[in-house]
Design a protein around this motif. Structure first.
Motif, mmCIF file in Angstrom:
data_model
loop_
_atom_site.group_PDB
_atom_site.id
_atom_site.type_symbol
_atom_site.label_atom_id
_atom_site.label_comp_id
_atom_site.label_asym_id
_atom_site.label_seq_id
_atom_site.Cartn_x
_atom_site.Cartn_y
_atom_site.Cartn_z
ATOM 1 N N THR A 119 0.834 -1.204 0.000
ATOM 2 C CA THR A 119 0.000 0.000 0.000
ATOM 3 C C THR A 119 0.867 1.252 0.000
ATOM 4 O OG1 THR A 119 -1.761 -1.151 1.190
ATOM 5 C CG2 THR A 119 -1.790 1.252 1.249
ATOM 6 N N MET A 120 1.921 1.255 0.813
ATOM 7 C CA MET A 120 2.810 2.406 0.856
ATOM 8 C C MET A 120 3.604 2.562 -0.430
ATOM 9 S SD MET A 120 1.975 3.527 3.788
ATOM 10 C CE MET A 120 3.146 4.874 3.930
ATOM 11 N N ILE A 121 4.026 1.437 -1.027
ATOM 12 C CA ILE A 121 4.819 1.501 -2.252
ATOM 13 C C ILE A 121 3.967 1.949 -3.438
ATOM 14 C CG2 ILE A 121 6.127 0.130 -3.921
ATOM 15 C CD1 ILE A 121 7.052 -1.618 -1.573
ATOM 16 N N VAL A 122 2.813 1.316 -3.602
ATOM 17 C CA VAL A 122 1.996 1.522 -4.805
ATOM 18 C C VAL A 122 1.223 2.831 -4.748
ATOM 19 C CG1 VAL A 122 0.066 0.591 -6.132
ATOM 20 C CG2 VAL A 122 1.841 -0.942 -5.251
ATOM 21 N N LEU A 123 0.616 3.119 -3.621
ATOM 22 C CA LEU A 123 -0.268 4.284 -3.539
ATOM 23 C C LEU A 123 0.459 5.578 -3.188
ATOM 24 C CD1 LEU A 123 -3.382 2.741 -1.723
ATOM 25 C CD2 LEU A 123 -2.912 2.920 -4.177
ATOM 26 N N PHE A 124 1.590 5.453 -2.467
ATOM 27 C CA PHE A 124 2.245 6.665 -1.979
ATOM 28 C C PHE A 124 3.699 6.799 -2.420
ATOM 29 C CE2 PHE A 124 -0.994 5.396 1.178
ATOM 30 C CZ PHE A 124 -1.824 6.504 1.112
ATOM 31 N N SER A 125 4.229 5.818 -3.165
ATOM 32 C CA SER A 125 5.640 5.836 -3.582
ATOM 33 C C SER A 125 6.530 6.190 -2.387
ATOM 34 C CB SER A 125 5.861 6.828 -4.725
ATOM 35 O OG SER A 125 5.125 6.454 -5.859
ATOM 36 N N ALA A 126 6.351 5.449 -1.293
ATOM 37 C CA ALA A 126 6.905 5.808 0.002
ATOM 38 C C ALA A 126 8.401 5.520 0.090
ATOM 39 C CB ALA A 126 6.166 5.039 1.098
ATOM 40 N N ASP A 183 2.633 1.155 -11.308
ATOM 41 C CA ASP A 183 3.433 1.307 -12.516
ATOM 42 C C ASP A 183 4.621 0.358 -12.452
ATOM 43 O OD1 ASP A 183 5.557 2.517 -11.019
ATOM 44 O OD2 ASP A 183 4.479 4.421 -11.114
ATOM 45 N N ILE A 184 5.377 0.299 -13.537
ATOM 46 C CA ILE A 184 6.413 -0.719 -13.668
ATOM 47 C C ILE A 184 7.520 -0.539 -12.636
ATOM 48 C CG2 ILE A 184 7.681 0.614 -15.388
ATOM 49 C CD1 ILE A 184 7.299 -3.229 -15.209
ATOM 50 N N ILE A 185 7.848 0.711 -12.288
ATOM 51 C CA ILE A 185 8.927 0.957 -11.322
ATOM 52 C C ILE A 185 8.497 0.539 -9.923
ATOM 53 C CG2 ILE A 185 10.351 2.727 -10.243
ATOM 54 C CD1 ILE A 185 10.268 4.273 -12.861
ATOM 55 N N ASP A 186 7.296 0.959 -9.524
ATOM 56 C CA ASP A 186 6.804 0.572 -8.203
ATOM 57 C C ASP A 186 6.584 -0.933 -8.107
ATOM 58 O OD1 ASP A 186 6.840 3.164 -7.292
ATOM 59 O OD2 ASP A 186 4.738 3.559 -7.780
ATOM 60 N N GLN A 189 9.921 -2.616 -7.514
ATOM 61 C CA GLN A 189 10.336 -2.429 -6.132
ATOM 62 C C GLN A 189 9.538 -3.325 -5.193
ATOM 63 O OE1 GLN A 189 9.679 1.517 -4.603
ATOM 64 N NE2 GLN A 189 10.744 1.142 -2.671
ATOM 65 N N ALA A 190 8.235 -3.451 -5.467
ATOM 66 C CA ALA A 190 7.380 -4.276 -4.607
ATOM 67 C C ALA A 190 7.755 -5.744 -4.703
ATOM 68 C CB ALA A 190 5.919 -4.081 -5.001
ATOM 69 N N VAL A 191 8.033 -6.233 -5.911
ATOM 70 C CA VAL A 191 8.378 -7.637 -6.090
ATOM 71 C C VAL A 191 9.685 -7.965 -5.369
ATOM 72 C CG1 VAL A 191 9.078 -9.372 -7.785
ATOM 73 C CG2 VAL A 191 7.083 -7.936 -8.227
ATOM 74 N N VAL A 192 10.663 -7.060 -5.465
ATOM 75 C CA VAL A 192 11.925 -7.272 -4.764
ATOM 76 C C VAL A 192 11.694 -7.343 -3.253
ATOM 77 C CG1 VAL A 192 14.150 -6.240 -4.197
ATOM 78 C CG2 VAL A 192 13.346 -6.244 -6.564
ATOM 79 N N TRP A 193 10.864 -6.448 -2.727
ATOM 80 C CA TRP A 193 10.590 -6.449 -1.287
ATOM 81 C C TRP A 193 9.858 -7.714 -0.886
ATOM 82 C CZ3 TRP A 193 6.691 -6.787 2.231
ATOM 83 C CH2 TRP A 193 6.976 -6.356 3.531
#
Length: 345
Positions: A119-126, A183-186, A189-193
């Motif tokens: 949620t923080m990565i995708v919605l807020f680019s945290a 998006d592809i960048i987020d 990052q999410a998959v790596v996490w």
């Protein structure tokens, strides 16, 4: 050699000492420390075990001190703390549910923490700190939801597991939806996490996790006697003076905090919480939750898996979550077959 010995203190109290369990804990601690030293010396710039020990003692050169103390030691400490937290949290869940499948991976707590981070990565680019906070909140909210949904004049073991499996399926679907909306960048990052990794971990992850463990581990161990009695059933525990629901709530909150903080620090490292308590029980051959042995087993498993991944595939090539996932998945299949043959599922 006898497994148990009674020791009489000067005050006249008799303390029963499980020699085999104590020996197992000592051996696990030694194994974890040995794997940690070898892991610190592993990387693009190899350092011998002797040089690692001298550097940790403050006798290394400037280059070795920077590599060991600033780059590799924090990563290893995070691995030890995460493994210990997952091992102890898994032992608590399995003891409370009285089910060997009652682990954060199966109950959905890891998925809940992942949902918070996504949620923080995708919605807020945290930032990384906000992602950590999101994972912690997600794990706590999921744990509260599981407990409330499983409550019916108490929390029954199999009801807790079944509710957890259902919540896990729902949260996994939410995680998939969040990935499709990013998006592809987020998404990358999410998959790596989500893989679970110790790469890039520094002192900023060590101190909060160390402080939490310093508070929760003594608290949990202090209530281990009540937890052991609860394995005989709630009615027997009440008769022996255990405040069952209070102890259960305290230990469940502690287990959720340990699991969520470990996931926030390193991502959802799979199956350590499931396998560590079972392996500890088989090693000690002792009844009860084996909390201290499970804690040590979790730490040993995680740093050993990270050492194997770096030695076999090279530094940074294979996240530790992949190794634990493969080994833990094979162990889960074996455990399911064993439980079915025993007629428990």
């Amino acid at each position: 050699m006898k497994s148990n010995r009674a020791i009489r203190t000067p005050g006249g109290l008799s303390v029963r000492l499980d020699v085999r369990a104590l020996t197992a804990v000592v051996l696990l601690v030694l194994a974890a420390l040995t794997a940690s030293v070898l892991l610190i010396g592993t990387g693009d710039f190899p350092i011998g075990a002797g040089d690692v020990l001298r550097t940790l003692a403050g006798q290394g050169d400037a280059g070795q001190e920077f590599i060991v103390n600033e780059l590799r030691l924090p990563r290893v400490l995070v691995g030890l703390l995460v493994g210990a937290s997952l091992g102890l949290g898994g032992a608590l869940f399995q003891a409370i549910s009285r089910n060997p499948l009652g682990s954060p991976d199966v109950l959905g707590l890891s998925q809940g923490a992942t949902a918070g981070a996504l949620t923080m990565i995708v919605l807020f680019s945290a930032s990384s700190e906000q992602i950590t906070l999101g994972a912690l909140v997600g794990g706590l909210v999921t744990g509260a939801a599981i407990y409330l949904l499983a409550w019916k004049r108490g929390v029954h073991g199999y009801r807790l597991v079944l509710v957890g499996i259902g919540v896990s399926a729902i949260v996994t679907a939410v995680n998939g939806y969040l990935l499709t909306k990013s998006d592809i960048i987020d998404a990358a990052q999410a998959v790596v996490w989500m893989t679970g990794s110790l790469d890039g971990r520094d002192w900023n992850q060590v101190w909060p996790l160390l402080a939490l463990c310093a508070v929760l581990v003594p608290l949990v161990l202090a209530n281990s006697r009540g937890l052991k009695m609860m394995e005989m059933g709630d009615d027997v525990s009440y008769a022996l003076g255990v405040r069952v629901e209070r102890v259960r709530m305290l230990l469940m909150v502690s287990a959720v905090l340990l699991t969520a903080s470990a996931t926030a620090a390193a991502g959802p490292v799979s199956f350590v919480a499931l396998t560590a308590p079972q392996l500890a029980r088989r090693l000690t051959r002792s009844p009860g939750p084996n909390l201290l042995a499970s804690l040590c087993m979790g730490a040993t498993l995680l740093v050993t898996a990270d050492f194997v991944s770096q030695r076999v595939f090279g530094a940074g090539q294979l996240p530790v979550g992949v190794v634990t996932g493969v080994l833990g998945g094979a162990y889960l299949l074996w455990l399911l077959v064993a439980e079915r043959r025993a007629g428990r599922i």
